[in-house]
Scaffold this active site. Structure first.
Site, PDB file in Angstrom:
ATOM      1  CG  HIS A  48      -1.729   4.059   3.681  1.00 52.69           C
ATOM      2  ND1 HIS A  48      -3.090   3.842   3.706  1.00 52.69           N
ATOM      3  CD2 HIS A  48      -1.168   2.836   3.554  1.00 52.69           C
ATOM      4  CE1 HIS A  48      -3.341   2.547   3.597  1.00 52.69           C
ATOM      5  NE2 HIS A  48      -2.181   1.915   3.516  1.00 52.69           N
ATOM      6  CB  SER A  73      -0.985  -0.001   1.179  1.00 54.25           C
ATOM      7  OG  SER A  73      -0.304  -0.174   2.387  1.00 54.25           O
TER       8      SER A  73
END
Length: 196
Positions: free
Chosen positions: A177, A126
């Site tokens: 992230h 991610s």
């Protein structure tokens, strides 16, 4: 742009890097899910364990980008890559796309190392995927003509929702992230402005 209409063979031919990365995701997942050998072995050797990275196991800044903790984890990240990676691979070219993906993923893991506790363990693609979102936002800012208006609006909306949802989901590496996204945007800002 984000709708896939290619056959399987065409997809592999047009987007070789995305295809290789997704293949690595699937292979590593199967090796950890199937009872071929103790699945803990791969996790022990490849996951991002901050303590071990500080002790010199530097490969753990790269390998977690390709390793996932379960079926839903690998499915979501691989699907995101198949959805958003091809257009960027086509725009940047395979070589630059590879470096953007790796650098943003590594940047996310370095930030995790520096900010999270020494006992923190992390894995998943991610950070690199958010790096792709950051690169898309850079394209939106510095090279608008490469994306249609509808696609610019779509990717901006998805990136914003993704960042917001980061703070509301459990077991999410928020640092990964955010710094993946930031590094993707900065790479775009540095490279795209020079060519504009």
């Amino acid at each position: 742009m984000f709708t896939r209409t290619e056959s399987f063979q065409e997809f592999i031919r047009y987007y070789p890097v995305v295809s290789v990365i997704v293949s690595i995701h699937i292979i590593l997942y199967l090796l950890t899910a199937l009872p071929i050998f103790p699945n803990s072995l791969l996790f022990e050797q490849l996951s991002g364990v901050n303590l071990y990275i500080w002790q010199g196991e530097i490969w753990r800044l790269i390998t977690p980008i390709f390793l996932h903790s379960g079926f839903s984890h690998v499915l979501f990240n691989s699907f995101s890559l198949v959805l958003f990676g091809p257009a960027l691979e086509r725009i940047l070219g395979s070589f630059r796309f590879t470096w953007v993906y790796l650098i943003t993923g590594i940047s996310a893991n370095v930030a995790t190392l520096l900010i999270e506790p020494v006992t923190y363990i992390h894995l998943g693609a991610s950070g690199a995927i958010f790096g792709l979102f950051g690169m898309y936002i850079s394209l939106n800012v510095f090279r608008k003509h490469l994306l249609s208006r509808d696609n610019r609006q779509l990717i901006t909306t998805i990136a914003v929702i993704g960042i917001i949802m980061t703070f509301f989901q459990q077991d999410i590496n928020v640092i990964s992230h955010l710094f993946g996204f930031l590094s993707g945007f900065l790479i775009g800002a540095l490279t795209l402005r020079k060519r504009a």
